[in-house]
Design an enzyme around this catalytic site. Structure first.
Site, short mmCIF file in Angstrom:
data_model
loop_
_atom_site.label_atom_id
_atom_site.label_comp_id
_atom_site.label_asym_id
_atom_site.label_seq_id
_atom_site.Cartn_x
_atom_site.Cartn_y
_atom_site.Cartn_z
N HIS A 99 39.11 33.28 25.69
CA HIS A 99 39.25 33.85 27.04
C HIS A 99 37.87 34.06 27.66
O HIS A 99 36.96 34.54 27.00
CB HIS A 99 39.98 35.20 26.97
CG HIS A 99 40.19 35.81 28.31
ND1 HIS A 99 41.22 35.43 29.14
CD2 HIS A 99 39.49 36.73 29.00
CE1 HIS A 99 41.16 36.12 30.26
NE2 HIS A 99 40.11 36.91 30.21
N ASP A 178 51.27 44.45 33.15
CA ASP A 178 49.91 44.13 33.60
C ASP A 178 49.97 43.36 34.92
O ASP A 178 49.18 43.59 35.82
CB ASP A 178 49.17 43.31 32.55
CG ASP A 178 47.84 42.82 33.10
OD1 ASP A 178 46.99 43.67 33.42
OD2 ASP A 178 47.67 41.60 33.27
N ARG A 185 46.00 46.80 41.58
CA ARG A 185 44.54 47.02 41.48
C ARG A 185 43.79 46.12 42.45
O ARG A 185 42.79 46.52 43.06
CB ARG A 185 44.06 46.74 40.04
CG ARG A 185 44.48 47.83 39.05
CD ARG A 185 44.26 47.39 37.62
NE ARG A 185 42.88 47.05 37.35
CZ ARG A 185 42.48 46.18 36.42
NH1 ARG A 185 43.38 45.57 35.65
NH2 ARG A 185 41.22 45.92 36.23
N SER A 200 43.99 45.06 30.26
CA SER A 200 44.65 43.96 30.97
C SER A 200 44.42 42.64 30.24
O SER A 200 45.35 41.89 29.94
CB SER A 200 44.08 43.91 32.40
OG SER A 200 44.41 42.72 33.04
N LYS A 204 47.21 40.51 27.33
CA LYS A 204 47.63 39.10 27.46
C LYS A 204 47.28 38.32 26.19
O LYS A 204 48.04 37.47 25.74
CB LYS A 204 46.99 38.48 28.70
CG LYS A 204 47.68 38.97 29.98
CD LYS A 204 47.01 38.49 31.23
CE LYS A 204 45.84 39.32 31.60
NZ LYS A 204 45.55 39.51 33.00
#
Ligand code: URA
Length: 454
Positions: A99, A178, A185, A200, A204
């Site tokens: 990620h 989320d 947000r 968050s 995931k």
């Protein structure tokens, strides 16, 4: 059963610098979802609702006061529990996920996933779309004619089992809490919080099921986190959340002051990655991709970090042998895309009708090429989206001819703009000229990897 907490008291506690228990955080999140979507969380039969306004106030209090590590972990848990988890237990090889917190010219996923697959790991990567000045992997892959990112969990597992890598969109059933809170947000100025970003991102990753996770946390003017310190804090928290959940995890903190690759824009970035894989690894994008993949391999094989250099060596060989390119080709084909993109990207990918070369206006060394502004130029041409749901143009963007530290003479190309119209190309060229910084002396070059965490 304990009486439902009063949301106003919880907001006030956070506002005054206090912390919420895991049960209280679960109640706030689940009740917010129940109130606004009715999808989860036991309903609001007792009449206690958490409205959007109250959730936004709570989030803002948290952004200003901060969340403790326990709170970040509790939020991660409740996000994960709000939806399905991807079950990767049927896959034979070690599973790895990667990620990045988002950058400009960052095609690392297109290189890291096939590289890891070529070394026997299995990568099931759920990616996102571009927003603002940053690009998104799904948009890049969709530039390949026919490429499908909306795969069912069965299809994801099938492609990963056969090829070793799959890159797809997150399903609606994965971490819906989320999804809902991130959308709130986004419109309430409550994105920049280490605790909220970590929960968050990591919810995931945990729901995506991989045993090993390698993170690339960007720092710099083109990143969420402007400073190396803040990025390192986020990286450390993410690694601790993953480790506490029983996953192997490490993070690189990497520089995002100027674009990582030379192609900025969806098809242009795919073309750059294919061209890179067709030769021996070369340049910053290749180097960082190898670093990330080497960490993924070390984690997947349960090796010590001391084995990073030999893992990297192995991956360089797999790259140079064409094995990683073949994995990319197989993945593209398995996901419905035209595999000839791996032979001749220019013949397969969409091309913009206007190309405009931007020459250097003075001689010297390139001292600045700010990532955020380069991303904005590409976005302005149509490659990115200002709002979720906007369409992106796969063909447009910039091909940079230089990077920071390069020496140029007057008239040398800085970039080629790929645009739909002459006027769009002209506007982009004018903006590019204003953001390129020149110096008389070569700037000190620093590595893209600023720190390794975990
Ligand atoms: N990316 C995410 O997925 N979540 C955040 O909060 C920020 C970036």
């Amino acid at each position: 059963m304990a009486a439902a907490p009063r949301i106003t008291e919880l907001i006030a506690r956070k506002r005054d610098g206090g912390a919420l228990s895991a049960d209280e955080l679960r109640w706030v999140v689940e009740r917010y979802l129940a109130t606004t979507t009715g999808t989860t969380g036991g309903g609001t039969a007792d009449g206690v609702a958490v409205s959007e306004a109250q959730m936004a106030a709570f989030l803002m209090a948290g952004v200003l006061r901060g969340f403790t590590e326990e709170e970040a972990r509790a939020l991660t848990d409740v996000f994960v529990d709000s939806g399905d988890r991807l079950d990767l237990s049927a896959l034979e090889g070690p599973t790895v996920d990667k990620h990045s917190t988002g950058g400009v010219g960052d095609g690392t996923t297109l290189l890291v996933a096939p590289l890891l697959a070529s070394a026997g790991a299995q990568v099931v990567k759920l990616s996102g779309r571009g927003l603002g000045h940053t690009g998104g992997t799904l948009d890049k892959l969709e530039a390949i004619p026919g490429f499908r990112v909306d795969l069912s969990p069965e299809e994801m597992r099938d492609v990963a089992a056969r090829i070793g890598c799959v890159v797809a969109a997150q399903t609606d059933r994965l971490v819906p809490a989320d999804r809902a809170i991130y959308a709130l947000r986004d419109v309430t100025g409550t994105t920049p919080s280490t605790g909220l970003i970590a929960s968050s991102v990591m919810s995931k990753k945990l729901a995506s099921g991989a045993g090993s996770i390698v993170l690339d946390v960007k720092a710099g003017q083109g990143a969420f986190m402007a400073t190396e310190e803040d990025a390192a804090g986020l990286a450390e928290l993410c690694v601790r959340i993953a480790t506490a959940a029983g996953r192997r995890c490490a993070a690189y903190v990497t520089a995002m002051d100027h674009p990582l690759g030379k192609g900025i824009g969806n098809a242009l970035e795919v073309a750059e990655c294919v061209r890179l894989l067709r030769a021996a690894p070369d340049g910053r994008l290749a180097a960082l991709s190898l670093d990330l993949a080497a960490m993924g391999l070390v984690l997947a094989r349960g090796l010590e970090h001391g084995m990073l250099p030999s893992a990297r060596e192995e991956l360089v060989e797999r790259w140079a042998s064409g094995a990683a390119l073949e994995r990319l080709r197989s993945m593209v084909e398995a996901q419905g895309g035209d595999p000839r993109v791996c032979d001749d990207p220019g013949a397969v990918l969409p091309a913009a009708p206007v190309r405009l070369e931007v020459p250097a206006e003075r001689a010297g060394f390139i001292g600045a090429l700010p990532a955020r502004e380069v991303g904005e130029i590409s976005g302005g041409l149509g490659a990115g989206r200002a709002r979720k749901g906007d369409d992106v143009d796969p063909a447009v963007g910039l091909d940079l001819a230089v990077e920071v530290g390069d020496e140029v003479a007057v008239g040398d190309p800085l970039a080629i703009i790929h645009a739909r119209t002459d006027s769009a190309a002209g506007d982009a060229a004018a903006r590019l000229r204003t953001i390129v910084g020149y110096r008389d002396e070569a700037p000190v070059q620093r590595s893209d990897v600023l720190r390794v965490v975990g």
